[in-house]
Design a protein around this motif. Structure first.
Motif, PDB file in Angstrom:
ATOM      1  N   GLN A  90      39.995  26.462  42.412  1.00  0.00           N
ATOM      2  CA  GLN A  90      40.683  25.953  41.070  1.00  0.00           C
ATOM      3  C   GLN A  90      41.410  26.780  40.417  1.00  0.00           C
ATOM      4  N   VAL A  91      40.818  28.066  40.201  1.00  0.00           N
ATOM      5  CA  VAL A  91      41.397  28.888  39.584  1.00  0.00           C
ATOM      6  C   VAL A  91      42.890  29.405  40.220  1.00  0.00           C
ATOM      7  N   ARG A  92      42.859  29.451  41.427  1.00  0.00           N
ATOM      8  CA  ARG A  92      43.892  29.825  42.188  1.00  0.00           C
ATOM      9  C   ARG A  92      45.025  28.788  42.052  1.00  0.00           C
ATOM     10  N   ASP A  93      44.799  27.447  42.243  1.00  0.00           N
ATOM     11  CA  ASP A  93      45.963  26.538  42.019  1.00  0.00           C
ATOM     12  C   ASP A  93      46.588  26.635  40.470  1.00  0.00           C
ATOM     13  N   VAL A  94      45.553  26.893  39.400  1.00  0.00           N
ATOM     14  CA  VAL A  94      45.848  26.772  38.203  1.00  0.00           C
ATOM     15  C   VAL A  94      46.959  27.953  37.789  1.00  0.00           C
ATOM     16  N   ILE A  95      46.715  29.292  38.337  1.00  0.00           N
ATOM     17  CA  ILE A  95      47.510  30.354  38.309  1.00  0.00           C
ATOM     18  C   ILE A  95      48.765  30.213  38.963  1.00  0.00           C
ATOM     19  N   LEU A  96      48.847  29.716  40.332  1.00  0.00           N
ATOM     20  CA  LEU A  96      49.994  29.377  40.894  1.00  0.00           C
ATOM     21  C   LEU A  96      51.040  28.407  40.366  1.00  0.00           C
ATOM     22  N   ALA A  97      50.294  27.527  39.492  1.00  0.00           N
ATOM     23  CA  ALA A  97      51.067  26.618  38.751  1.00  0.00           C
ATOM     24  C   ALA A  97      51.951  27.352  37.749  1.00  0.00           C
ATOM     25  N   LEU A  98      51.199  28.104  37.231  1.00  0.00           N
ATOM     26  CA  LEU A  98      51.975  28.940  36.030  1.00  0.00           C
ATOM     27  C   LEU A  98      52.662  30.369  36.632  1.00  0.00           C
ATOM     28  N   ALA A  99      52.385  30.858  37.587  1.00  0.00           N
ATOM     29  CA  ALA A  99      52.918  32.003  37.941  1.00  0.00           C
ATOM     30  C   ALA A  99      52.931  31.736  39.466  1.00  0.00           C
ATOM     31  N   PRO A 100      54.041  31.473  39.880  1.00  0.00           N
ATOM     32  CA  PRO A 100      53.997  30.834  41.399  1.00  0.00           C
ATOM     33  C   PRO A 100      54.104  32.144  42.350  1.00  0.00           C
ATOM     34  N   LYS A 101      54.531  33.517  41.700  1.00  0.00           N
ATOM     35  CA  LYS A 101      54.339  34.553  42.635  1.00  0.00           C
ATOM     36  C   LYS A 101      53.252  35.273  42.649  1.00  0.00           C
ATOM     37  N   ALA A 102      52.141  34.826  42.154  1.00  0.00           N
ATOM     38  CA  ALA A 102      50.754  35.628  41.916  1.00  0.00           C
ATOM     39  C   ALA A 102      50.479  35.480  43.739  1.00  0.00           C
ATOM     40  N   ARG A 103      49.652  36.835  43.894  1.00  0.00           N
ATOM     41  CA  ARG A 103      49.222  36.766  44.943  1.00  0.00           C
ATOM     42  C   ARG A 103      47.526  37.350  44.746  1.00  0.00           C
ATOM     43  N   PHE A 104      46.741  36.967  45.572  1.00  0.00           N
ATOM     44  CA  PHE A 104      45.504  37.059  45.343  1.00  0.00           C
ATOM     45  C   PHE A 104      44.537  37.860  46.376  1.00  0.00           C
ATOM     46  N   ALA A 105      43.185  38.299  45.762  1.00  0.00           N
ATOM     47  CA  ALA A 105      42.240  39.128  46.546  1.00  0.00           C
ATOM     48  C   ALA A 105      40.958  38.789  46.076  1.00  0.00           C
ATOM     49  N   LEU A 106      39.969  38.986  46.879  1.00  0.00           N
ATOM     50  CA  LEU A 106      38.599  38.385  46.595  1.00  0.00           C
ATOM     51  C   LEU A 106      37.740  39.792  46.968  1.00  0.00           C
ATOM     52  N   GLU A 107      36.855  40.193  46.138  1.00  0.00           N
ATOM     53  CA  GLU A 107      35.954  41.257  46.037  1.00  0.00           C
ATOM     54  C   GLU A 107      34.395  40.661  46.489  1.00  0.00           C
ATOM     55  N   SER A 108      34.096  40.704  47.636  1.00  0.00           N
ATOM     56  CA  SER A 108      32.790  40.180  48.018  1.00  0.00           C
ATOM     57  C   SER A 108      31.719  41.404  48.126  1.00  0.00           C
ATOM     58  N   LEU A 109      30.617  41.262  48.387  1.00  0.00           N
ATOM     59  CA  LEU A 109      29.772  41.980  48.557  1.00  0.00           C
ATOM     60  C   LEU A 109      29.824  42.683  49.713  1.00  0.00           C
ATOM     61  N   THR A 110      30.653  42.291  50.778  1.00  0.00           N
ATOM     62  CA  THR A 110      30.867  43.020  52.014  1.00  0.00           C
ATOM     63  C   THR A 110      32.156  43.644  52.028  1.00  0.00           C
ATOM     64  N   GLY A 111      33.232  43.711  50.910  1.00  0.00           N
ATOM     65  CA  GLY A 111      34.454  44.223  51.013  1.00  0.00           C
ATOM     66  C   GLY A 111      35.488  43.594  50.144  1.00  0.00           C
ATOM     67  N   LEU A 112      36.599  43.917  50.143  1.00  0.00           N
ATOM     68  CA  LEU A 112      37.722  43.329  49.290  1.00  0.00           C
ATOM     69  C   LEU A 112      38.663  42.683  50.493  1.00  0.00           C
ATOM     70  N   HIS A 113      39.031  41.512  50.336  1.00  0.00           N
ATOM     71  CA  HIS A 113      39.662  40.722  51.126  1.00  0.00           C
ATOM     72  C   HIS A 113      41.255  40.290  50.578  1.00  0.00           C
ATOM     73  N   VAL A 114      42.097  40.615  50.988  1.00  0.00           N
ATOM     74  CA  VAL A 114      43.416  40.523  50.393  1.00  0.00           C
ATOM     75  C   VAL A 114      44.087  39.631  51.141  1.00  0.00           C
ATOM     76  N   GLU A 115      44.989  38.843  50.728  1.00  0.00           N
ATOM     77  CA  GLU A 115      46.399  37.950  51.414  1.00  0.00           C
ATOM     78  C   GLU A 115      47.253  38.644  51.439  1.00  0.00           C
ATOM     79  N   ASP A 116      48.117  38.110  52.404  1.00  0.00           N
ATOM     80  CA  ASP A 116      49.617  38.587  52.581  1.00  0.00           C
ATOM     81  C   ASP A 116      50.183  38.749  51.177  1.00  0.00           C
ATOM     82  N   GLY A 117      50.838  39.873  50.979  1.00  0.00           N
ATOM     83  CA  GLY A 117      51.682  39.930  49.688  1.00  0.00           C
ATOM     84  C   GLY A 117      51.087  40.514  48.437  1.00  0.00           C
ATOM     85  N   PHE A 118      49.545  40.647  48.583  1.00  0.00           N
ATOM     86  CA  PHE A 118      48.716  41.026  47.392  1.00  0.00           C
ATOM     87  C   PHE A 118      49.371  42.644  47.345  1.00  0.00           C
ATOM     88  N   LEU A 119      49.063  43.568  48.443  1.00  0.00           N
ATOM     89  CA  LEU A 119      49.238  44.918  48.607  1.00  0.00           C
ATOM     90  C   LEU A 119      50.851  45.118  48.590  1.00  0.00           C
TER      91      LEU A 119
END
Length: 269
Positions: A90-119
């Protein structure tokens, strides 16, 4: 002063990864005087080497802006608050509607997972120990404790102002990036102050006996909660506005100066 709660980056740790000798000595003197020390940071558990190696801290660290309590000596998660995949989506959809060039990553208890374009741009990939990934619900199995969103242009203040009204009912959103449009999002209702308050209460310590230090918007609640909340003079304007007290700048070993002064007052009492 029974408990010192300190942020790390920009408060006691510089961009060079160093903590000053004066600051290290001040924390040691406080511990010798019987004052409990806890570090309260936006960093995840996997990124705490500076305080273990330079200060020698092996106690609790409140990580990921309050989402994780971690025993640094035992290298063990003590407690955590997680974000559901439904909320992430839900949060991803809201942010992309407001800032289409945003890129995302998720910090879990097992590591940092990044999508293409975040770095890239202003994020140094080599320092983050990341796992490239297509972000999906399977990551939630590892316990998502922080969601990150970046724009490779503009400032964090601008990015936060643009998206906070749209996501504030879904997730806790803040930032600690002085030079990067990077937002940090955690479980709704969780922040540094909430977890610090529970930590202190479990030890019979009231807010009035807590001295806290911070420098950025992710420290606001902690600085307001502590009996003596010090914003660094070199910190973000919002931190300075939220805190009742101001410590000298990071460059002037402000945390050490305050600890030294308060220990001196305790000895005279």
């Amino acid at each position: 002063m029974r408990l010192i709660a300190s942020d790390i980056d920009g408060t006691i740790l510089g961009h060079d990864g160093k903590i000053s000798t004066r600051t290290i000595d001040a924390f040691a003197a406080a511990a010798d005087a019987g004052v409990e020390i806890v570090f309260v940071t936006g960093r995840p558990p996997r990124w705490l080497e500076p305080i273990r190696e330079q200060i020698g801290h092996t106690g609790t660290v409140i990580c990921s802006n309050g989402a994780v309590s971690y025993d640094l000596g035992a290298e063990k998660v003590l407690s955590s608050h997680v974000i559901s995949w439904e909320t992430v989506s839900q949060v991803r959809d809201v942010i992309l509607a407001l800032a289409p060039k945003a890129r995302f990553a998720l910090e879990s208890l097992t590591g940092l997972h990044v999508e293409d374009g975040f770095l890239g741009g202003r994020i140094p990939a080599g320092s983050l120990n990341v796992v490239p990934a297509v972000l999906g619900p399977d990551i939630a199995d590892g316990g998502i404790v922080k969601m990150l969103a970046v724009l490779h242009t503009g400032s964090a203040d601008e990015f936060l102002a643009a998206v906070a009204p749209g996501v504030a009912s879904l997730i806790a959103v803040t930032h600690s990036a002085p030079d990067l449009a990077l937002l940090e999002m955690g479980p709704l209702g969780v922040n540094k102050a909430v977890t610090l308050a529970r930590y202190a209460a479990a030890r019979g310590i009231d807010a009035a006996d807590v001295v806290a230090f911070g420098d950025m918007p992710n420290d606001l609640e902690m600085l307001a909660w502590a009996g003596a909340g010090y914003a660094m003079a070199s910190g973000h304007p919002q931190a300075l506005a939220a805190a009742a007290l101001t410590a000298p700048s990071f460059e002037d070993d402000g945390v050490a100066q305050v600890i030294e002064s308060r220990l001196s007052a305790l000895r005279r009492a």
